[in-house]
Structure formats: structure tokens, C-alpha cells
Design a protein around this motif. Structure first.
Motif: not given
Length: 410
Positions: A88, A91-92, A94, A117
Motif C-alpha cells: 500500500t 498514509g493513504s 491505497q 513515495t
């Protein structure tokens, strides 16, 4: 006074107490090597040892690392198979799509990761006994400021002309040219020797001594991922690119006769009238490679430092020969008061072919456009101008082979 019988009984009692105490200590302390899963009904005194999973998981990006690869990041397991891997964006949350290999021993993302990232990977696997192992890592991929990328031509799967070099333009200044060049290999199916040449610190071209052989296949292997190109700056590309060399087409513009002769595979196809540069704006001499094609394009003299002399919004059948603005293109605005087309040079340095507005009709310019590939060669001779610079466009053919190889860092 103690009798002998009473003394004997006390000694026996003490011995019995010591034996009981010893047994009690053994029962409470247990065997340090005993299997935690030992079933008392099947023999609580078993000497079977405790075992953890033999599966060993390795995440390529170490926990806390900040320069992880955007290409090679993945997970592997030995002595076991993956049961689940999740990646993932930290933080998000995703999810990053990925796939476990058919043999269950590896996992990798389906797409290249983003630079700069933060990601998280959680992986679980089981060994042959069904015991589970787990591993986790939170890491950050290499940032844009700490990495370099090379924009290259030609593209994978394309068919190009015999003059097409492989050309890299890097987005950072390269100080370790040898390291970078040695991690790019270009080979031809015909066995032609291919050598790289640096134009400054950000451009690297590759070509053979003579034009590519028609019909050959060229393969470029880019293995720059993790290669240090400058202090603290690393490559992020890893891929293989292949392209095909088409038929051999070399066209020669003779400024003295204002004609262009098109030769394909050793046979003359056509001789076409052209309009080269005027005496005030002469055309470069030399071997020039078609690098771009436009059915129609705008040409503004202010973009090439000529002031406001012209601004034509719909120049038809335009093909770029230099990065400074030399094209071979259709010309529909030719002044009919001049001598007939093909008898004098009237352009601002380009090579013009007779055409009509709208890029329609069976004109000389359309024929040449339709019959040309990116990578085809256009040679200009007998112009009063100088020879084009080798780095002005894809025009390294204007350099001797000894000078070309002298510019190699590998």
C-alpha cells in the motif's frame, strides 16, 4: 534419648522427602527443548523440539530505507510459499496491484512504482509443515531530485530508417559517464559494431560506423536502475527496447541543380524539384536524419531567431531535419512570379517541395512524405553554407568514425 528405630525412621523419611522434592522440581521446570505443541496423551515426556517456520521472507526494500528502486522492489520467500502479500501507499492506504508467481516464491508490483513515495509491504508465507512466517517493511522510493531518467528514441516496436541513431537525453548532468554508458548496450542482429558517443554531459547517442543494414533488428538493453550517474543521483530505468530497420532510403539534395534524388535499396525512385535556402538564408550541408513528421504544422520565424519574417500556421508535409528548425516540407505559397519551382532557392534554410494548402492532392511533397520513415537520411550538398553540427538533430553521421569513438566513455 532417641532409640535406634526412631533414628532409622527419620533418615528414611528425609531420603523420601528429598526424592519427592527432586521429582517436584523436575515436573515444574519442564524440558527446555520440549515442543510447545506436545500432546500429554501422546507422551508428555517426548523430547521433540520446538520449531518455528522454516520459510524465510526477504523484502528487497529494507525497512526504513529511502532510496528504494521503483523497478526492482519485490518480495521473495525460500523454503515456503506466499499465502498473502499486500502493498500500500503509506498514509493513504491505497493498494498497489501485484501478483504472486506461479510457484508461490515471489511477488512483485504489476506497474513501476512512483518516485519519492512511501510504501508499506506486509507478507506472510507457510513452510511445508504449515507453519507461518511474516515480514513487513515501510520504505520510500528514490526521489526525483536523487534520480535521473533518460528520454530515448526510437521507441520499442517501431520501424525506422537506416540513419536512425539511438539517442538518450538525460534529465540530470551525468558526471560518471562510464558507469552510465556501460549499463546501456545496443546490438544489431547483423553484428554491426555499435558505439556510444557523448554530446556534453546529458546526451548519449549510439550508432554503427555505417548506416544500419536494411531489415536488421536492433536491441537496446537499459540497466540503469541503481547506477550512480552523479554524486547522490541514481538511475531508475530497467527495460529492453527493440526496433526494426526498414528498407534503405537515402535522398540527396543538390543545391546547384535544385533537385532531390530519392534512392531506395540502391534504385532511384524519383528525382524531384526542390527549393533550398535563399542566398541570405542558406541550407546546411551534410547528412541529416528525419526525426519528426507532421502532416501539418505551424512555422514561426520568431522561434528560430529570425524576427517576424514569416508565420505560417499550416505548413504541409513537414519533416524535421535539425533541432534548430531545418525541415523538408511542402510549399504552397511559392511566389509564381519567381522562376518555376525548382530553379532557385527561396526558403529560409529549409528544403521545399511543391504542395497545395491543406495537405491534400497528389503532390511531390505528399509523395515524399508518404514514402519516408523517421530515420531516413537526407543529404544536402553544394550549398554555400557549412556542414550541419553532429549534435544539431540526430546528425552524428557528420562525424568521422575515429572522432565518434573518441567520444565514448566505455
Amino acid at each position: 534419648m532417641t532409640t535406634p528405630d526412631i533414628a532409622a525412621r527419620r533418615v528414611l523419611g528425609a531420603i523420601a522427602a528429598l526424592v519427592v522434592g527432586t521429582l517436584t522440581l523436575s515436573a515444574c521446570g519442564g524440558n527446555a527443548n520440549a515442543d510447545a505443541n506436545t500432546d500429554a496423551k501422546n507422551g508428555g515426556g517426548s523430547n521433540t523440539t520446538t520449531k518455528t517456520s522454516t520459510a524465510k521472507i526477504v523484502i528487497s526494500a529494507k525497512d526504513g530505507s529511502t532510496n528504494a528502486s521503483i523497478n526492482a522492489t519485490g518480495v521473495q520467500v525460500s523454503d515456503g510459499k506466499f499465502t498473502d502479500v499486500k502493498m500500500t501507499v503509506a498514509g493513504s492506504g491505497q493498494a498497489v496491484d501485484g501478483a504472486i508467481s506461479a510457484n508461490g516464491a515471489s511477488w512483485k508490483p504489476k506497474e513501476q512504482l512512483e518516485r519519492g513515495t512511501k510504501y508499506q509491504i506486509s507478507a506472510t508465507a507457510k513452510d511445508s509443515a504449515g507453519k507461518t512466517a511474516a515480514a513487513n517493511s515501510i520504505f520510500t522510493t528514490v526521489t526525483s531530485s536523487n534520480s535521473f531518467i533518460g528520454t530515448y528514441t526510437p521507441d520499442n516496436g517501431t520501424t525506422v530508417g537506416v540513419g536512425m541513431p539511438v539517442s538518450f537525453t538525460f534529465d540530470k548532468v551525468i558526471s560518471d559517464k562510464k558507469a552510465v554508458q556501460s549499463h546501456i548496450t545496443v546490438t544489431s542482429s547483423t553484428g554491426q559494431q555499435v558505439v556510444g558517443h557523448w554530446f556534453g554531459a546529458q546526451r548519449l547517442d549510439f550508432r554503427p560506423q555505417d548506416y544500419w543494414k536494411a531489415g536488421s533488428k536492433v536491441t537496446m538493453k537499459i540497466d540503469l536502475d541503481g547506477v550512480q550517474g552523479a554524486n547522490g543521483v541514481y538511475g531508475v530505468q530497467k527495460k529492453t527496447v527493440s526496433f526494426t530497420i526498414g528498407r534503405s532510403q537515402v535522398s540527396t539534395v543538390d543545391v546547384n541543380t535544385q533537385t532531390m534524388t530519392v534512392v531506395r535499396d540502391g534504385q532511384t525512385l524519383k528525382s524531384l524539384p526542390i527549393s533550398s535556402g535563399s542566398p541570405e538564408h542558406t541550407t546546411y550541408n551534410g547528412q541529416m536524419v528525419i526525426s519528426e513528421k507532421f502532416t501539418q504544422t505551424r512555422m514561426d520565424s520568431r522561434t528560430v531567431g529570425l524576427g517576424g519574417e514569416y508565420d505560417i500556421p499550416d505548413v504541409p508535409h513537414a519533416m524535421r531535419l535539425t533541432s534548430t528548425g531545418t525541415f523538408i516540407h511542402g510549399n504552397y505559397w511559392y511566389n509564381q512570379a519567381n522562376p518555376p519551382f525548382g530553379q532557385t532557392g527561396t526558403s529560409h534554410g529549409c528544403v521545399g517541395l511543391a504542395d497545395v494548402q491543406g495537405a491534400q492532392g497528389a503532390t511531390n511533397a505528399k509523395w515524399f512524405y508518404d514514402n519516408s520513415l523517421i530515420g531516413d537520411v537526407v543529404i544536402v550538398k553544394h550549398s554555400p553554407d557549412r556542414t550541419v553540427d553532429p549534435d544539431n538533430g540526430l546528425n552524428g553521421w557528420n562525424m568521422s568514425w575515429s572522432d565518434w569513438t573518441a567520444g565514448s566513455a566505455a
